[in-house]
Each structure stands twice: as structure tokens, then as C-alpha cells.
Scaffold this active site. Sequence first.
Site, PDB file in Angstrom:
ATOM      1  CE  LYS A 208     -39.045  24.219 -19.282  1.00 42.06           C
ATOM      2  NZ  LYS A 208     -38.718  24.570 -20.639  1.00 42.06           N
ATOM      3  NE  ARG A 213     -47.049  24.157 -25.016  1.00 39.16           N
ATOM      4  CZ  ARG A 213     -47.357  24.645 -23.815  1.00 39.16           C
ATOM      5  NH1 ARG A 213     -46.552  25.500 -23.221  1.00 39.16           N
ATOM      6  NH2 ARG A 213     -48.462  24.283 -23.196  1.00 39.16           N
ATOM      7  NE  ARG A 228     -44.016  31.064 -24.839  1.00 44.14           N
ATOM      8  CZ  ARG A 228     -43.349  30.710 -23.758  1.00 44.14           C
ATOM      9  NH1 ARG A 228     -42.555  29.661 -23.780  1.00 44.14           N
ATOM     10  NH2 ARG A 228     -43.431  31.396 -22.670  1.00 44.14           N
ATOM     11  CD  GLU A 257     -41.182  22.385 -26.425  1.00 40.40           C
ATOM     12  OE1 GLU A 257     -42.287  22.883 -26.160  1.00 40.40           O
ATOM     13  OE2 GLU A 257     -40.111  22.979 -26.266  1.00 40.40           O
ATOM     14  CG  PHE A 297     -46.909  18.125 -23.403  1.00 37.16           C
ATOM     15  CD1 PHE A 297     -47.842  19.079 -23.093  1.00 37.16           C
ATOM     16  CD2 PHE A 297     -45.705  18.526 -23.980  1.00 37.16           C
ATOM     17  CE1 PHE A 297     -47.617  20.410 -23.358  1.00 37.16           C
ATOM     18  CE2 PHE A 297     -45.463  19.861 -24.259  1.00 37.16           C
ATOM     19  CZ  PHE A 297     -46.434  20.812 -23.954  1.00 37.16           C
ATOM     20  NE  ARG A 370     -45.231  32.547 -16.630  1.00 34.95           N
ATOM     21  CZ  ARG A 370     -44.515  31.934 -17.553  1.00 34.95           C
ATOM     22  NH1 ARG A 370     -44.004  30.756 -17.314  1.00 34.95           N
ATOM     23  NH2 ARG A 370     -44.305  32.487 -18.726  1.00 34.95           N
ATOM     24  CE  LYS A 376     -40.493  28.301 -16.187  1.00 38.07           C
ATOM     25  NZ  LYS A 376     -40.516  29.249 -17.248  1.00 38.07           N
TER      26      LYS A 376
HETATM   27  P1  AMP Z   1     -40.229  28.223 -20.340  1.00 37.03           P
HETATM   28  O1  AMP Z   1     -40.176  28.569 -21.822  1.00 37.03           O
HETATM   29  O2  AMP Z   1     -38.915  28.062 -19.706  1.00 37.03           O
HETATM   30  O3  AMP Z   1     -41.204  29.140 -19.600  1.00 37.03           O
HETATM   31  O4  AMP Z   1     -40.897  26.774 -20.206  1.00 37.03           O
HETATM   32  C1  AMP Z   1     -42.150  26.492 -20.715  1.00 37.03           C
HETATM   33  C2  AMP Z   1     -41.991  25.845 -22.075  1.00 37.03           C
HETATM   34  O5  AMP Z   1     -41.378  24.583 -21.951  1.00 37.03           O
HETATM   35  C3  AMP Z   1     -43.309  25.522 -22.739  1.00 37.03           C
HETATM   36  O6  AMP Z   1     -43.875  26.634 -23.382  1.00 37.03           O
HETATM   37  C4  AMP Z   1     -42.905  24.460 -23.734  1.00 37.03           C
HETATM   38  O7  AMP Z   1     -42.489  25.057 -24.946  1.00 37.03           O
HETATM   39  C5  AMP Z   1     -41.683  23.800 -23.095  1.00 37.03           C
HETATM   40  N1  AMP Z   1     -41.870  22.401 -22.714  1.00 37.03           N
HETATM   41  C6  AMP Z   1     -40.951  21.449 -22.876  1.00 37.03           C
HETATM   42  N2  AMP Z   1     -41.390  20.258 -22.424  1.00 37.03           N
HETATM   43  C7  AMP Z   1     -42.637  20.456 -21.955  1.00 37.03           C
HETATM   44  C8  AMP Z   1     -43.612  19.614 -21.348  1.00 37.03           C
HETATM   45  N3  AMP Z   1     -43.379  18.328 -21.133  1.00 37.03           N
HETATM   46  N4  AMP Z   1     -44.785  20.186 -20.987  1.00 37.03           N
HETATM   47  C9  AMP Z   1     -45.021  21.499 -21.181  1.00 37.03           C
HETATM   48  N5  AMP Z   1     -44.140  22.341 -21.765  1.00 37.03           N
HETATM   49  C10 AMP Z   1     -42.961  21.837 -22.139  1.00 37.03           C
END
Ligand code: AMP
Length: 511
Positions: A208, A213, A228, A257, A297, A370, A376
Amino acid sequence: MHFSELVKYSTKLKRTHSKNAKVELIKNFMGRLKKEEAKAGIHYISGRIVQGKINLAWRGLSDLLAMAGKKGPSPELVEVNDFLQRACENKGRAKVEVLTPLFVRLSQVERKHLVALIIGEVQQGAGEGLVRIAIADFFGLSDEEMERAYLQKPDIGELFELLLGRGKAAVEKITMRIFSPVKPMLAQIAESIDDVPAAGDVYALEYKLDGIRIQVHRKDDEVRVFSRHLRDITAQFPELVSVARYLPARRLILDGEAIGIDQKGRPVPFQVLSRRTTRKREIAEAQNQVPVLPQFFDVLYIDGEDMTEKSYAERIQVLRDVVRDSQYRTVQVKPSTRKHAVDFYEQSLARGNEGVMVKLLQSRYRPGKRGKFWFKIKGAHTIDCVILGAEWGHGRRRGLLSNLHLGVFDETRTKYVMVGKTFKGLTDRMLQWLTDTLPRYKVHEDRWTVYVKPVVVVEVAFNEVQKSPKYESGIALRFARVKRIRSDKTSKEINTVIDLVQLSRIALNEA
Ligand code: AMP
């Protein structure tokens, strides 16, 4: 339709209280829209302008409001939209000049309404949500059809236009289209690798990454990059365009990303990368300071084929074929055992990533969703909190103060505010100590809770900060657990709301 009629509809909406009646009114309005004014009309009835904003200073707006007399017939919606579009393309005072011939044709009430539309302050108790319901009703779309259509055409004006032109059949036909970005698929938070279904051939794990994004669209030599929130950010990231242009496919949509890298090619923290979201003329300089690298990815479309209905397992196979250079792909594994998964998670954190993503191999791509398909798992942070209260435990913890109310200092309100509760991580010794100690600082109590002065400090680990209307602080810790009691610290030394907001990037994520 004349602008004066739109204002009448909006006034009626304001006076109508029942939701159903409002929806009927909006449907009636829709029925009267001509094709060429459909997009603008839908935006206006949801209280917004097509352009989003036109950056007019308040002074300019009040000059327009004060314009004398109403001359000529009320303008058509299409005309209003043309004027606003031109205002958008001009700068400063010129915007007011462009809009003057429009405003002199409006009555006082209409002017007020147009200003409210421009600044996004229309008070009619109906916004985009209700207009969406009305669109579904108007065209007889089921919830699922509407959701699918909306996710793929997030602009309700454009969606309405499409449905008006091609009818309900258009929904089935809306598929991935190059240069029409879709909302990216999202992940649910999981506390630890143990929350995720068993290892084996079920999921893939990825780093991650702490970046931005990106959704990269390419058609022949033209490449566009979307954020995003579906903003076109192509101009800010020339490196991404170069990479995408040399991939072996003419028509392509990739999800990924963008990360910033330092001189040695190591990822830089998000705070450094965010310098790249800068003003246009400083791009070259920013590019030198913080070059970015795409980490793709997922693939959503390739040479005429919509990949979103395919399984993730198939999509990553195609991704490997099209992004052959692994430096442009996110590091990914299919762990064979749970130990393998845990090792990968630790390796990801050791490299400075935020954690790992767990993606089910059988899942299809769900734009904007989601769900229980991507998870995550973030690395834990620790902060110092003060205890503001404690609830009596149940079962084995009966008679012991157990569920702790955690607080941090709020600089703007100059007081301690709650950011969560937890009964996790407390050993028997800690529980006993808290039960003996906390009542000494009691402020008041009820049947369940002893509220105390902010004196006892605990170190707390958590995975994420989220926005929360439940607490006055507006934020809450996810998966909080107590690490230890910090008898060596006073409540003056604990963390603050600002620390948490910075850590979570809440404000930045919404930009
Ligand atoms: P969060 O912003 O904490 O909700 O986490 C989701 C975000 O993690 C996504 O919108 C991406 O911007 C980021 N991200 C980082 N690495 C990845 C990955 N391998 N696959 C999908 N999203 C990722």
C-alpha cells in the site's frame, strides 16, 4: 426554458416539504427540458452550475447584483450557460464585464438566484441526491441500474443527457470509455491480516503505497491522467504521460498510484510528493525536485475490451503483459501461507509503505465501491492520549473500569476532546490499576461510566484516523488499543487534534 421558469421551480421546491413531492416536481421540470439545455438544466435544478465554480470575487458578485433594471426577456438556460462559460475563460474584472449583459436581463429575484447558483448556496432543500432519485424515476431505472450508470457517468447532467438521447437502453451500453474517468474502486479497512479470508489461492497482496491515486487513459498518442476525484491532472505529471505513451497497447485505461522518488530512487513521504500538486508554471521545477513514478496495479480497459467485469486474477495477468517493466508496477505476491502474508506485510512497512492491500482474486472491478473485495491493512501509529472517562466492564471484567474514553488536546477549542473508546490491550494489572486510580479524579458518574479529570495518560496504538460526527473533535481512531500507561507523562504532553489530522491526511485527501 427561460431562466425565470427555473427560478419558479426552485422556489416551489423550497416551499415543498415532502420528499416525494419534491421528486415529482423535479420530474416535471425534467419533462420540460429540451435536449440542448438538458445538461445545464439538471445542474441548475440541483443547485449548481455546470462549470462548478467560476472564481468571481464577492465584490464582482455584489456589483452584478446591484445592476439596474430588467431589460428584455428572461434568457434561455443555454444562454445562461454560455455566459457562465465565457466568464470562466476570462480573468478578474473581465468576468464581471462578460456577465453584465446577462445580469441586466434578470429581475432582482433571478439575479439573487443566479448568484446563489454561482456560489453554490441555493437553499431549496433539494440537491444532487434528490435529482438522482428523480432521474431514476423519470427513466424507470432500478437502483442497481442507476448506481451503475451514475458510477460510470458521475456528472448527473451528462447522464441525463445520455438517457434523454438514447433512453434506458443506454445504461446497459455505458461501458468504460477512454477519457471518461470512473470513480476508482476503494478498499475496506481491516485491522490485521487475520481479518482477511484464509490464504491460499484466494487473494493477492500488494504494497500500500503512500502516493496519489491515478487513472491513466491513453488513446494512440494522447494520454490523460485523472485524480481520485476525477480531476484532469495530466499537465502536472509529464512523466506519467511518457511512461503510458510507450506501453504496447493503443487504447488503455490503467489504475494505479503515483509515488514520488528521491535521487536514489527511494519513495519519498506523501508530504514531499504533494509539492507536485502545484501551480502550472512551476511544474518543471517541481518535476526536478520530486520526480514521480507510476505504480500501476490494475487495468480497466484495453484495446476495445472492457476489463472491469473480469476477475482480478485475469486483470493482473493482462497488466503484466502490458506493463512489462516491473518498476512501473506495484509489488505484488500471492502468498501461499499466512506466514508468507505476514512477512510480506512486514517487508512493506520496513520499506516505508503505509501497509498492504489485500485483493480477492475472484473480484471484478467495482468503480467507486468500498466492498469486501479489497482490504487495506495499515501499519500502526502510536500516540499519547488522556483518559476522560471509563465504563464499567461486563463478564470477566465486571467490577473493573474497562472501556476507556480517550482524549487528545484540541488547540482551537483549548480543551481535551474525545477521539475514541477502547477496552483492548489492557492487561489484568492495568485494569486493576485503572480501577483503583481513576475514581480519585472523578468529576461525575452515571450507571455505566465514571467521568474523570484529564490526568492519566495512556499510549495508544491505532491503524487509522477517520472523520466522525460522533465526537466533538470530528475525528475518531480506528482499532485503538492501549499499549501502556504513561505514568511518566502529564496531560500537558499528550498529542493534539492537529497531530492526528496531519497523520491522517484527512484534509489533504479531500482536496
Ligand atoms: P485510503 O486512502 O486509506 O482509503 O486507501 C485507499 C488508497 O490507497 C487508494 O485510493 C490508493 O490511492 C492507495 N493505494 C496505495 N497502494 C494501493 C494499491 N496497491 N492498490 C490500491 N490502492 C492503493
